[in-house]
Every structure is written in structure tokens, then in C-alpha cells.
Scaffold this motif. Structure first.
Motif, PDB file in Angstrom:
ATOM      1  N   ARG A   1       0.830  -1.211   0.000  1.00 19.63           N
ATOM      2  CA  ARG A   1       0.000   0.000   0.000  1.00 19.63           C
ATOM      3  C   ARG A   1       0.861   1.255   0.000  1.00 19.63           C
ATOM      4  O   ARG A   1       0.533   2.239  -0.659  1.00 19.63           O
ATOM      5  CB  ARG A   1      -0.926  -0.021   1.221  1.00 19.63           C
ATOM      6  N   HIS A   2       1.970   1.221   0.735  1.00 15.54           N
ATOM      7  CA  HIS A   2       2.921   2.341   0.751  1.00 15.54           C
ATOM      8  C   HIS A   2       3.429   2.630  -0.670  1.00 15.54           C
ATOM      9  O   HIS A   2       3.466   3.790  -1.105  1.00 15.54           O
ATOM     10  CB  HIS A   2       4.082   1.996   1.681  1.00 15.54           C
ATOM     11  N   LEU A   3       3.798   1.585  -1.387  1.00 14.70           N
ATOM     12  CA  LEU A   3       4.298   1.754  -2.753  1.00 14.70           C
ATOM     13  C   LEU A   3       3.192   2.252  -3.691  1.00 14.70           C
ATOM     14  O   LEU A   3       3.451   3.077  -4.577  1.00 14.70           O
ATOM     15  CB  LEU A   3       4.874   0.434  -3.264  1.00 14.70           C
ATOM     16  N   MET A   4       1.991   1.762  -3.498  1.00 16.95           N
ATOM     17  CA  MET A   4       0.872   2.200  -4.333  1.00 16.95           C
ATOM     18  C   MET A   4       0.550   3.681  -4.091  1.00 16.95           C
ATOM     19  O   MET A   4       0.184   4.407  -5.024  1.00 16.95           O
ATOM     20  CB  MET A   4      -0.353   1.332  -4.068  1.00 16.95           C
ATOM     21  N   GLU A   5       0.707   4.130  -2.859  1.00 15.79           N
ATOM     22  CA  GLU A   5       0.499   5.539  -2.551  1.00 15.79           C
ATOM     23  C   GLU A   5       1.573   6.411  -3.194  1.00 15.79           C
ATOM     24  O   GLU A   5       1.291   7.506  -3.678  1.00 15.79           O
ATOM     25  CB  GLU A   5       0.466   5.760  -1.043  1.00 15.79           C
ATOM     26  N   ILE A   6       2.807   5.929  -3.209  1.00 16.81           N
ATOM     27  CA  ILE A   6       3.870   6.665  -3.905  1.00 16.81           C
ATOM     28  C   ILE A   6       3.513   6.827  -5.376  1.00 16.81           C
ATOM     29  O   ILE A   6       3.613   7.915  -5.942  1.00 16.81           O
ATOM     30  CB  ILE A   6       5.225   5.942  -3.753  1.00 16.81           C
ATOM     31  N   ARG A   7       3.071   5.739  -6.001  1.00 21.00           N
ATOM     32  CA  ARG A   7       2.696   5.803  -7.414  1.00 21.00           C
ATOM     33  C   ARG A   7       1.538   6.767  -7.630  1.00 21.00           C
ATOM     34  O   ARG A   7       1.526   7.542  -8.588  1.00 21.00           O
ATOM     35  CB  ARG A   7       2.311   4.423  -7.939  1.00 21.00           C
ATOM     36  N   ARG A   8       0.558   6.733  -6.739  1.00 22.49           N
ATOM     37  CA  ARG A   8      -0.637   7.562  -6.901  1.00 22.49           C
ATOM     38  C   ARG A   8      -0.313   9.057  -6.894  1.00 22.49           C
ATOM     39  O   ARG A   8      -0.850   9.819  -7.702  1.00 22.49           O
ATOM     40  CB  ARG A   8      -1.638   7.240  -5.780  1.00 22.49           C
ATOM     41  N   VAL A   9       0.573   9.487  -6.001  1.00 26.96           N
ATOM     42  CA  VAL A   9       0.847  10.926  -5.879  1.00 26.96           C
ATOM     43  C   VAL A   9       1.974  11.398  -6.794  1.00 26.96           C
ATOM     44  O   VAL A   9       2.222  12.602  -6.901  1.00 26.96           O
ATOM     45  CB  VAL A   9       1.170  11.313  -4.420  1.00 26.96           C
ATOM     46  N   LEU A  10       2.657  10.465  -7.473  1.00 21.38           N
ATOM     47  CA  LEU A  10       3.762  10.821  -8.351  1.00 21.38           C
ATOM     48  C   LEU A  10       3.234  11.211  -9.722  1.00 21.38           C
ATOM     49  O   LEU A  10       2.432  10.502 -10.317  1.00 21.38           O
ATOM     50  CB  LEU A  10       4.722   9.634  -8.477  1.00 21.38           C
ATOM     51  N   LYS A  11       3.715  12.334 -10.232  1.00 19.07           N
ATOM     52  CA  LYS A  11       3.310  12.796 -11.552  1.00 19.07           C
ATOM     53  C   LYS A  11       3.832  11.859 -12.635  1.00 19.07           C
ATOM     54  O   LYS A  11       4.859  11.200 -12.464  1.00 19.07           O
ATOM     55  CB  LYS A  11       3.853  14.205 -11.818  1.00 19.07           C
ATOM     56  N   GLU A  12       3.129  11.818 -13.749  1.00 12.13           N
ATOM     57  CA  GLU A  12       3.652  11.146 -14.935  1.00 12.13           C
ATOM     58  C   GLU A  12       4.945  11.840 -15.323  1.00 12.13           C
ATOM     59  O   GLU A  12       4.998  13.060 -15.468  1.00 12.13           O
ATOM     60  CB  GLU A  12       2.643  11.230 -16.077  1.00 12.13           C
ATOM     61  N   GLY A  13       6.025  11.077 -15.468  1.00 10.05           N
ATOM     62  CA  GLY A  13       7.322  11.662 -15.762  1.00 10.05           C
ATOM     63  C   GLY A  13       8.113  12.030 -14.520  1.00 10.05           C
ATOM     64  O   GLY A  13       9.277  12.437 -14.620  1.00 10.05           O
ATOM     65  N   GLY A  14       7.495  11.888 -13.344  1.00  7.69           N
ATOM     66  CA  GLY A  14       8.198  12.161 -12.093  1.00  7.69           C
ATOM     67  C   GLY A  14       9.069  10.987 -11.673  1.00  7.69           C
ATOM     68  O   GLY A  14       9.016   9.900 -12.265  1.00  7.69           O
ATOM     69  N   VAL A  15       9.889  11.198 -10.642  1.00  4.17           N
ATOM     70  CA  VAL A  15      10.788  10.158 -10.169  1.00  4.17           C
ATOM     71  C   VAL A  15      10.648  10.017  -8.651  1.00  4.17           C
ATOM     72  O   VAL A  15      10.304  10.971  -7.958  1.00  4.17           O
ATOM     73  CB  VAL A  15      12.265  10.447 -10.521  1.00  4.17           C
ATOM     74  N   ALA A  16      10.916   8.819  -8.164  1.00  8.93           N
ATOM     75  CA  ALA A  16      10.880   8.564  -6.727  1.00  8.93           C
ATOM     76  C   ALA A  16      12.136   7.816  -6.316  1.00  8.93           C
ATOM     77  O   ALA A  16      12.725   7.055  -7.096  1.00  8.93           O
ATOM     78  CB  ALA A  16       9.637   7.768  -6.342  1.00  8.93           C
ATOM     79  N   TYR A  17      12.541   8.057  -5.086  1.00  5.59           N
ATOM     80  CA  TYR A  17      13.699   7.386  -4.487  1.00  5.59           C
ATOM     81  C   TYR A  17      13.196   6.476  -3.387  1.00  5.59           C
ATOM     82  O   TYR A  17      12.469   6.907  -2.482  1.00  5.59           O
ATOM     83  CB  TYR A  17      14.660   8.430  -3.912  1.00  5.59           C
ATOM     84  N   LEU A  18      13.556   5.209  -3.454  1.00  2.00           N
ATOM     85  CA  LEU A  18      13.162   4.231  -2.447  1.00  2.00           C
ATOM     86  C   LEU A  18      14.405   3.539  -1.915  1.00  2.00           C
ATOM     87  O   LEU A  18      15.189   2.970  -2.687  1.00  2.00           O
ATOM     88  CB  LEU A  18      12.212   3.191  -3.046  1.00  2.00           C
TER      89      LEU A  18
END
Length: 223
Positions: A94-111
């Protein structure tokens, strides 16, 4: 900073909308909020307010893994040693799904997350603690006088990558790059840093499943 380098963040015409999940003392959020050359508008969240540095960014206390933001809100999201604290595999997904949900198309995330097969557990500084079956970890913690309850669930590499697939994230494993960056920052003149920088990726790649910290660059999966 290692995160900035690994995500290859660059200035744009407008401030970067950046979210840090689990900001802890607030050092990372403050770093990006006051960056001299990378304009950022920083938001930070945590389940408890333990900040020591609070200026320059917006802060929200949250409950659980749900984030109080709309879809595709942020250009960059940081989850640095947070996922092991959110609960079992269901909560981690669920944590990962929330990251995906709030991340813009073309955005990047650090895990980043500690690898279950790290030799020394970083929160309690006990060797092989996370290697034990779940039901043995808290008794071992008590036996060694380090605490009463082990509240972490460090994932294995394949477990984390399976969850990333299920969450709809495209990802790139940056364990080797992160390992090198860490040594370059923390041990710039030590012989081990010079050796690590010279070793070819082909020799280091088989070590990925046991590198102490699992690090990924994430994007929304376009599929």
C-alpha cells in the motif's frame, strides 16, 4: 547529497514539487527546501513529529500509509528507510501504491530500504537480527538487552521487486551506484572507497541480493 545525485534532479523553470515520506528529524526535507541551485517546494509527512529541523518546508502528521494528497501531485517522492517500518507486506505494498498515486507522470521517486540479509541490523546494531524467523526476532532483541519488540520488516530484494511490480512501478536498481556514492561521501580518502570505485559493475552485480541497502529509482509504469 546521494539522493539528489542518484535521481539526477535538475533545475527547471518552476520549483520542483517534492514529497518526503517519513521525514524523521527533517534533515532531508530541509536540505532540498534550502537548496541553493535546485528550487524545490517541499512537503514532508510522518506519523510522529520528531523534527529537529523544521524551517523551509511544509509538514503534515499522517496516520498509516495513506497520503493526504491528490493524484499526480509531486515531481519527486522520497521514501528513505521508511517501508520497513510501515507494517507487513500488505502495508508495504500500500505504501508503494500511494507513492505511485501521488507521483506525476514523468516524475521520479527514491526508495531505500535495509536488506533483510544485511549482516548488522542498522536500527539495533545487532548482527543477523533480521536473518532470524519473525517470531524469533523480538526474543533475540530482549535477550541482548536492545529492546522489547522488533517493529521492522526489512524486505529481501526479490520481495521488494515483486511488490514494485504489483504496485505498477517501473524501477531501476541502484544498489551499486548507491554503494559507491555512500563510500565517496562518507569515506572519500579511504582505500576501500578507491577500490570500490575501480571495481567493474560485472564483479559487483552478483552481490546485489546481499548489499546492505536496497536502493531504487522509481517511475510510474506506463504499461
Amino acid at each position: 547529497m546521494k539522493i539528489e545525485r542518484l535521481l539526477d534532479l535538475k533545475p527547471s523553470t518552476t520549483p520542483l514539487e517534492l514529497l518526503e515520506i517519513g521525514c524523521g528529524a527533517g534533515g532531508i526535507a530541509h536540505y532540498f527546501a534550502t537548496h541553493p541551485t535546485l528550487p524545490c517546494r517541499v512537503t514532508a509527512v510522518d506519523v510522529n513529529d520528531n523534527r529537529r529541523v523544521s524551517d523551509g518546508y511544509t509538514y503534515h502528521t499522517v496516520q498509516g500509509v495513506e497520503l493526504p494528497f491528490g493524484e499526480e501531485r509531486f515531481d519527486a517522492v522520497i521514501s528513505n528507510h521508511v517501508i520497513e517500518h510501515v507494517g507487513d507486506e500488505t502495508a508495504q505494498l500500500r505504501h508503494l501504491m500511494e507513492i505511485r498515486r501521488v507521483l506525476k507522470e514523468g516524475g521520479v521517486a527514491y526508495l531505500a530500504a535495509p536488506n533483510r540479509w544485511m549482516v548488522t541490523e542498522p536500527h539495533y546494531q545487532l548482527r543477523f537480527l533480521s536473518w532470524l524467523p519473525r517470531q524469533w526476532r523480538s526474543p533475540y532483541l530482549r535477550l541482548r538487552g536492545k529492546g522489547k519488540f522488533y517493529d521492522c520488516e526489512p524486505p529481501q530484494l526479490h520481495e521488494l521487486e515483486n511488490m514494485l511490480d504489483m504496485a505498477g512501478m517501473a524501477y531501476r536498481n541502484l544498489c551499486i551506484e548507491g554503494w559507491r556514492e555512500t563510500f565517496a561521501i562518507e569515506r572519500p580518502h579511504h582505500w576501500s572507497n578507491h577500490l570500490l570505485q575501480q571495481l567493474p559493475d560485472a564483479l559487483l552485480r552478483p552481490l546485489k541480493p546481499i548489499i546492505p541497502t536496497l536502493i531504487y529509482r522509481l517511475e510510474r509504469d506506463a504499461a
